[in-house]
Design a protein around this motif. Structure first.
Motif, PDB file in Angstrom:
ATOM      1  N   GLY A 235       2.541   3.179  18.331  1.00  0.00           N
ATOM      2  CA  GLY A 235       2.522   4.583  17.916  1.00  0.00           C
ATOM      3  C   GLY A 235       3.446   4.864  16.747  1.00  0.00           C
ATOM      4  N   ALA A 236       3.558   3.897  15.826  1.00  0.00           N
ATOM      5  CA  ALA A 236       4.375   4.097  14.618  1.00  0.00           C
ATOM      6  C   ALA A 236       3.450   4.229  13.420  1.00  0.00           C
ATOM      7  CB  ALA A 236       5.303   2.902  14.411  1.00  0.00           C
ATOM      8  N   ASP A 237       3.770   5.161  12.520  1.00  0.00           N
ATOM      9  CA  ASP A 237       2.901   5.299  11.341  1.00  0.00           C
ATOM     10  C   ASP A 237       3.599   4.868  10.054  1.00  0.00           C
ATOM     11  OD1 ASP A 237       4.647   7.357  10.915  1.00  0.00           O
ATOM     12  OD2 ASP A 237       3.166   8.968  10.916  1.00  0.00           O
ATOM     13  N   LYS A 238       4.801   4.313  10.213  1.00  0.00           N
ATOM     14  CA  LYS A 238       5.526   3.916   9.009  1.00  0.00           C
ATOM     15  C   LYS A 238       6.099   2.507   9.180  1.00  0.00           C
ATOM     16  CE  LYS A 238       8.609   6.115   5.676  1.00  0.00           C
ATOM     17  NZ  LYS A 238       7.880   5.485   4.603  1.00  0.00           N
ATOM     18  N   GLY A 239       5.875   1.686   8.180  1.00  0.00           N
ATOM     19  CA  GLY A 239       6.423   0.336   8.215  1.00  0.00           C
ATOM     20  C   GLY A 239       7.302   0.085   7.004  1.00  0.00           C
ATOM     21  N   VAL A 240       8.347  -0.687   7.214  1.00  0.00           N
ATOM     22  CA  VAL A 240       9.243  -1.038   6.109  1.00  0.00           C
ATOM     23  C   VAL A 240       9.429  -2.552   6.111  1.00  0.00           C
ATOM     24  CG1 VAL A 240      11.517  -0.679   5.066  1.00  0.00           C
ATOM     25  CG2 VAL A 240      10.527   1.118   6.487  1.00  0.00           C
TER      26      VAL A 240
ATOM     27  N   ILE B 212       8.003   0.492  12.300  1.00  0.00           N
ATOM     28  CA  ILE B 212       7.872  -0.974  12.339  1.00  0.00           C
ATOM     29  C   ILE B 212       8.706  -1.504  11.179  1.00  0.00           C
ATOM     30  CG2 ILE B 212       6.307  -2.959  12.211  1.00  0.00           C
ATOM     31  CD1 ILE B 212       5.700  -1.051  14.579  1.00  0.00           C
ATOM     32  N   VAL B 213       9.704  -2.307  11.489  1.00  0.00           N
ATOM     33  CA  VAL B 213      10.519  -2.895  10.426  1.00  0.00           C
ATOM     34  C   VAL B 213      10.280  -4.396  10.402  1.00  0.00           C
ATOM     35  CG1 VAL B 213      12.873  -3.410   9.680  1.00  0.00           C
ATOM     36  CG2 VAL B 213      12.288  -1.101  10.415  1.00  0.00           C
TER      37      VAL B 213
ATOM     38  N   THR C 229      12.273   1.646  17.193  1.00  0.00           N
ATOM     39  CA  THR C 229      11.858   0.767  16.085  1.00  0.00           C
ATOM     40  C   THR C 229      11.554  -0.636  16.594  1.00  0.00           C
ATOM     41  OG1 THR C 229      13.301   2.021  14.599  1.00  0.00           O
ATOM     42  CG2 THR C 229      12.614  -0.154  13.844  1.00  0.00           C
ATOM     43  N   VAL C 230      10.413  -1.146  16.155  1.00  0.00           N
ATOM     44  CA  VAL C 230      10.137  -2.570  16.367  1.00  0.00           C
ATOM     45  C   VAL C 230      10.723  -3.292  15.167  1.00  0.00           C
ATOM     46  CG1 VAL C 230       8.324  -4.333  16.294  1.00  0.00           C
ATOM     47  CG2 VAL C 230       7.985  -2.275  17.677  1.00  0.00           C
ATOM     48  N   VAL C 231      11.656  -4.205  15.408  1.00  0.00           N
ATOM     49  CA  VAL C 231      12.105  -5.084  14.319  1.00  0.00           C
ATOM     50  C   VAL C 231      11.545  -6.463  14.623  1.00  0.00           C
ATOM     51  CG1 VAL C 231      14.033  -6.019  12.989  1.00  0.00           C
ATOM     52  CG2 VAL C 231      14.281  -3.803  14.114  1.00  0.00           C
ATOM     53  N   ASN C 232      10.696  -6.945  13.756  1.00  0.00           N
ATOM     54  CA  ASN C 232      10.131  -8.281  13.940  1.00  0.00           C
ATOM     55  C   ASN C 232      10.231  -9.084  12.653  1.00  0.00           C
ATOM     56  OD1 ASN C 232       7.509  -7.469  16.299  1.00  0.00           O
ATOM     57  ND2 ASN C 232       9.177  -8.907  16.593  1.00  0.00           N
ATOM     58  N   ASN C 233      10.339 -10.375  12.854  1.00  0.00           N
ATOM     59  CA  ASN C 233      10.341 -11.316  11.738  1.00  0.00           C
ATOM     60  C   ASN C 233       8.941 -11.382  11.089  1.00  0.00           C
ATOM     61  OD1 ASN C 233       9.592 -14.602  11.430  1.00  0.00           O
ATOM     62  ND2 ASN C 233      11.356 -13.854  10.279  1.00  0.00           N
ATOM     63  N   VAL C 234       8.908 -11.807   9.838  1.00  0.00           N
ATOM     64  CA  VAL C 234       7.648 -11.946   9.087  1.00  0.00           C
ATOM     65  C   VAL C 234       6.629 -12.800   9.846  1.00  0.00           C
ATOM     66  CG1 VAL C 234       6.622 -12.938   6.989  1.00  0.00           C
ATOM     67  CG2 VAL C 234       8.786 -11.711   6.847  1.00  0.00           C
TER      68      VAL C 234
END
Ligand code: FMN
Ligand code: SF4
Length: 512
Positions: free
Chosen positions: A214-219, A177-178, A304-309
């Motif tokens: 199913g993501a365990d890491k976010g940036v 997740i970005v 990767t999910v790229v989403n805005n804040v």
């Protein structure tokens, strides 16, 4: 009895000297032997009132603003700790029409709580969405987001639930997740306000996104120009981890999720999602051709999910109250609320969260109070530096993604920059080309070269000695814009013609 005084810990207030105001409050209270507790909340979004300080009284939170150090002795004299009368007094802040007439969903908590405090967050409904998400299957979470109608708030308005569904359906050992916190658009500050005022809503949204796909890491990719935001986020992530919301087996759910922050280096193009991914991978911020979509091959080639804040920070309320509840706001395909950011030449600048559908005029006149100079509004740019310039005759356009597009503009990230009659629109058009030439990643010719030729052409139009010569150069500019629009690799070169040609269309006289 201890009196709680709320004082924002936020960039706008900081730039106006709020930390000195805190020092003065503490010193004056000590001198008078009064018992106060300073709570560092976020901003409520009324930038024109900052530094806005509030006092807990039996009649609610009574506000005073904008407060400077010199006002502090007078405030104590006026017995402000009991909500006493003072020239800066605003009464019960929640009752001010500027706030009362908003529809705050994403920003419901912003400015009300100590921003980094997990317990205060929970006291106002925080983490209920996550608890609900943990009782649902991944597909059910995604369906709830689809039902809400939420579309990405970063600019492109792509349906968030559909993006999540794509990532959920990919098979991969690692997904990410970005969070796009580059917030490069001129006149925008909603990402910053929520990250400084209610950062746990972003963290909760990212955790829910991770569980859903199913993501365990976010940036979080944060712009370097937000140092205070960085500090607040670091503290909040540490608090959330300590409280068991981040890390392995979070809340004993068997799920893992953690977040790290990466700082950008000040390039506008690194807000574009594929450049952002390149930058995160330690490379030069250059746009990647699509396909593959980041949802299939994103960070380090993984889905990767790229989403805005704002997209992510809106997820908790959707999971708390249900997708249908969120979809009750707004209209047509523009569902939910949008945090509009009023800036430029405006009397009451700040953040206004409203359901889609109010008109630009309502936003600028009813909330913004017109221009700061008192002169008439001449032009408004909505949607950042790539947004169209609307003349005053288009002020009745509803702020709705489709209606705005029909009128030749875009809502984008919701930044609204107002200009009065002193603006020269040929200069603004030239600036759009110049901005593109400076910020272009250089990968494709229409943008890299076209933007430079665009500046030169606008100079020739303005300096033309005869009308036929001017008209000839206007045709060149139109051709150039058509090429940039149709042949650029990304929206940087593709949308720069929007501010340029809208300026020519609506303000042709300025190009004489
Ligand atoms: C030149 C350019 C700059 C962009 N800057 C940002 C930005 O600062 N923040 C952002 O969230 N999206 C930005 N975007 C949009 C992103 O590419 C992407 O659509 C967005 O992060 C997806 O998240 P969303 O679906 O939640 O909106 C930019 C796009 C372009 C073409
Ligand atoms: S349009 Fe501009 S920013 Fe986008 S890829 Fe081409 S050169 Fe890079």
């Amino acid at each position: 009895m201890t009196t709680r005084i709320y004082v924002p810990r936020e960039t706008t207030a900081s730039s106006l000297g709020v930390d000195l105001v805190v020092e003065a409050l503490v010193a004056e209270a000590a001198r008078r032997n009064l018992d106060i507790a300073i709570v560092r909340n976020g901003s409520r979004g009324a930038c024109f009132l900052e530094p806005l300080i509030e006092v807990d009284t039996p009649d609610g939170r009574v506000g005073y603003g904008p407060v400077t150090v010199d006002d502090i002795p007078g405030l104590f004299e006026a017995n402000f700790l009991q909500g006493g009368k003072h020239a800066l007094g605003l009464g019960n802040v929640a009752e001010l029409p500027w706030f009362k007439n908003q529809e705050r969903l994403t920003f419901a908590r912003c400015g009300l709580i100590e921003s980094t405090n997990v317990e205060e967050y929970k006291s106002l409904g925080g983490f209920v969405g996550l608890q609900n998400a943990l009782r649902l299957s991944a597909a059910e979470i995604v369906q709830e987001v689809i039902t809400s109608g939420l579309r990405g708030r970063g600019g492109a308005a792509f349906p968030t639930g559909i993006k999540w569904k794509t990532v959920l359906q990919t098979n991969a050992s690692q997904k990410y997740i970005v969070c796009n916190a580059d917030e490069g658009d001129s006149g925008t500050f909603s990402d910053r306000l929520i990250m400084e005022g209610d950062p746990l809503s972003l963290i909760e949204g990212m955790i829910i996104a991770g569980i859903a796909v199913g993501a365990d890491k976010g940036v979080i990719y944060l712009r370097s120009e937000y140092p205070l935001t960085h500090t607040i986020l670091l503290e909040t992530i540490a608090n959330a981890r300590k409280a068991g919301y981040l890390g392995t087996n979070l809340l004993q759910s068997g799920k893992n999720f953690d977040i790290e922050i990466r700082i950008g280096a000040g390039a506008y193009i690194c807000g574009e999602e594929t450049s952002l991914l390149e930058s995160l991978e330690g490379k030069r911020g250059e746009v990647r051709p699509k396909p593959p979509l980041p949802a299939h091959e994103g960070l380090f080639g993984k889905p990767t999910v790229v989403n805005n804040v704002i997209s992510l920070a809106t997820i908790p309320i959707i999971l708390e109250k249900g997708g249908k509840h969120y979809a009750n706001f707004g209209r047509g395909r523009s569902l939910g609320t949008m945090p509009f950011q009023l800036g430029g030449n405006i009397k009451y600048g700040g953040l206004v969260e409203k359901a889609f559908g109010l008109t630009l005029r309502q936003l600028i006149e009813d909330f913004g109070g017109g221009t700061a100079t008192g002169k008439p509004v001449r032009a408004v740019q909505v949607g950042g530096p790539l947004g169209a310039y609307f003349p005053a005759s288009l002020l009745d356009t509803p702020l709705d993604i489709e209606d705005f597009a029909k009128a030749g503009g875009m809502v984008g990230h919701g930044g609204v920059v107002v200009f009065d009659t002193s603006v020269n629109m040929a200069k603004m058009a030239r600036f759009a080309m110049e901005f593109c030439s400076v910020e272009s990643c250089g990968k494709c010719t229409p943008c890299r070269i076209g933007s430079v030729r665009g500046m030169e052409t606008i100079d020739r139009i303005v300096q033309a000695k005869t009308q036929p010569e001017r008209e000839k150069q206007l045709v060149v500019l139109k051709d150039l814009c058509e090429t940039m629009e149709s042949a650029s690799l990304c929206a940087m070169g593709g949308l720069t013609p929007l501010p340029v040609m809208s300026a020519v269309q609506h303000f042709k006289g300025d190009f004489q």
